[in-house]
Design a protein around this motif. Structure first.
Motif, PDB file in Angstrom:
ATOM      1  N   LYS A  14       1.004  -1.245  -0.041  1.00 43.38           N
ATOM      2  CA  LYS A  14      -0.182  -0.189   0.060  1.00 43.38           C
ATOM      3  C   LYS A  14       0.986   1.057   0.034  1.00 43.38           C
ATOM      4  N   THR A  15       2.641   1.310   1.098  1.00 40.04           N
ATOM      5  CA  THR A  15       2.887   2.791   1.043  1.00 40.04           C
ATOM      6  C   THR A  15       3.591   2.570  -0.125  1.00 40.04           C
ATOM      7  N   THR A  16       4.125   1.504  -0.202  1.00 45.51           N
ATOM      8  CA  THR A  16       5.135   1.679  -1.856  1.00 45.51           C
ATOM      9  C   THR A  16       3.923   2.029  -3.120  1.00 45.51           C
ATOM     10  N   ALA A  37      -3.501   7.901   5.947  1.00 47.28           N
ATOM     11  CA  ALA A  37      -4.810   6.961   6.900  1.00 47.28           C
ATOM     12  C   ALA A  37      -4.408   6.006   7.728  1.00 47.28           C
ATOM     13  N   ASP A  38      -3.016   5.406   7.745  1.00 51.88           N
ATOM     14  CA  ASP A  38      -2.857   3.834   7.956  1.00 51.88           C
ATOM     15  C   ASP A  38      -1.759   4.421   9.308  1.00 51.88           C
ATOM     16  N   SER A  39      -2.598   3.293  10.514  1.00 51.65           N
ATOM     17  CA  SER A  39      -1.737   3.876  12.176  1.00 51.65           C
ATOM     18  C   SER A  39      -0.072   3.544  12.096  1.00 51.65           C
ATOM     19  N   ARG A  41       1.547   4.995   9.969  1.00 52.20           N
ATOM     20  CA  ARG A  41       2.471   5.981   9.365  1.00 52.20           C
ATOM     21  C   ARG A  41       3.647   6.108   8.568  1.00 52.20           C
ATOM     22  N   SER A  42       3.728   5.072   8.178  1.00 52.00           N
ATOM     23  CA  SER A  42       4.552   4.815   6.733  1.00 52.00           C
ATOM     24  C   SER A  42       4.659   6.161   6.093  1.00 52.00           C
ATOM     25  N   ALA A  43       3.795   6.443   5.711  1.00 47.81           N
ATOM     26  CA  ALA A  43       3.558   7.109   4.338  1.00 47.81           C
ATOM     27  C   ALA A  43       4.367   9.060   4.885  1.00 47.81           C
ATOM     28  N   VAL A  85      -4.374   8.092  -0.746  1.00 48.15           N
ATOM     29  CA  VAL A  85      -4.659   8.265   0.369  1.00 48.15           C
ATOM     30  C   VAL A  85      -4.088   6.523   0.531  1.00 48.15           C
ATOM     31  N   ASP A  86      -3.331   6.678   1.771  1.00 46.06           N
ATOM     32  CA  ASP A  86      -2.714   5.229   1.671  1.00 46.06           C
ATOM     33  C   ASP A  86      -3.539   4.575   3.284  1.00 46.06           C
ATOM     34  N   VAL A  87      -3.982   3.817   2.972  1.00 45.53           N
ATOM     35  CA  VAL A  87      -5.095   2.820   4.379  1.00 45.53           C
ATOM     36  C   VAL A  87      -5.067   1.658   4.433  1.00 45.53           C
TER      37      VAL A  87
HETATM   38 MG   LIG Z   1       1.339   0.971   4.935  1.00 43.86          MG
END
Ligand SMILES: [Mg+2]
Ligand SMILES: Nc1ncnc2c1ncn2[C@@H]1O[C@H](COP(=O)(O)OP(=O)(O)O)[C@@H](O)[C@H]1O
Length: 217
Positions: A14-16, A37-39, A41-43, A85-87
């Motif tokens: 997802k983040t990639t 929007a991922d807990s 917070r990698s993005a 949005v990264d979720v």
């Molecule tokens: Mg991620």
């Protein structure tokens, strides 16, 4: 345009994908906003590395989650041409709210049985979102695909991905390549790696995904 990248499972890319799409969009001169929007917070972590390294183009990135997700995405996205949005899928309230605001959701999955079960649940959640957000487009992409054709797990996952009612398989795959990890660590899209590190296959497959998502490009 509001693009959600989401899957129930961690580690699917997802983040990639969301960071690569954001950078490639910004390279076209589009004012693009990345929402984390991922807990995990990698993005946000990635964006901080990119800023530290001074890579251009730069882009805005902010974190959101919870019941206000829909309103915040709608409000924040108005100030930009496009929003990515990264979720993370486990927080289904954030995911459900984000899906209501989206134009397209990209669902990465990896060729493993556990991931395919997650895909089934995403199919249900996206089906519910589509009953409210009727124009939502949902596509899946298979990530971390082994280059060894003897590994047939990918084939099994594909059969299931192609059969989902609410998520269309894009026909696109991303190979398991060290260049994805290397570029993320350097705060770059895989397409930005310098000549000596350039990975033509990774670049080509990420560009294909970009065109599938941003059809005008
Ligand atoms: Mg991620
Ligand atoms: N196609 C790929 N080939 C090799 N490594 C990958 C690939 N896609 C993602 N990765 C790596 O796998 C890990 C998880 O990817 P990430 O994008 O953080 O997934 P998620 O956000 O879904 O948890 C990261 O270390 C990332 O660099």
């Amino acid at each position: 345009m509001i693009v959600i990248v989401s899957s129930e499972k961690g580690g699917t890319g997802k983040t990639t994908i969301s960071t690569n799409l954001t950078i490639m969009r910004a390279q076209k001169g589009v004012d693009v906003f990345l929402i984390d929007a991922d807990s995990q917070r990698s993005a946000i972590d990635f964006s901080a590395v990119r800023e530290q390294e001074g890579h251009q183009p730069s882009f805005c990135c902010a974190g959101i989650s919870g019941p206000g997700t829909y309103d915040e995405i709608r409000k924040m996205s108005q100030k930009f041409d496009d929003t990515v949005v990264d979720v993370g899928g486990r927080d289904t309230l954030t995911l459900r709210k984000a899906l209501l605001a989206a134009d397209i959701v990209v669902v990465p999955f990896i060729p493993s049985q556990l991931d395919v079960w997650g895909l089934d649940r995403m199919n249900e959640i996206i089906g519910e979102a589509k009953s409210v957000n009727e124009n939502l487009r949902a596509i899946s992409v298979m990530n971390k695909v082994d280059s060894n054709p003897k590994i047939i797990l990918g084939d099994e996952a594909l059969v299931i991905a192609k059969d989902l009612k609410n998520i269309e398989f894009s026909g696109l795959t991303l190979g398991y390549r060290v260049s994805y990890r290397r570029s993320i660590a350097e705060g770059m899209a895989v397409t930005e790696l310098s000549k000596s590190k350039k990975d033509e296959k990774a670049t080509a497959e990420m560009i294909s995904l970009y065109h599938e998502v941003f059809r005008d490009a």
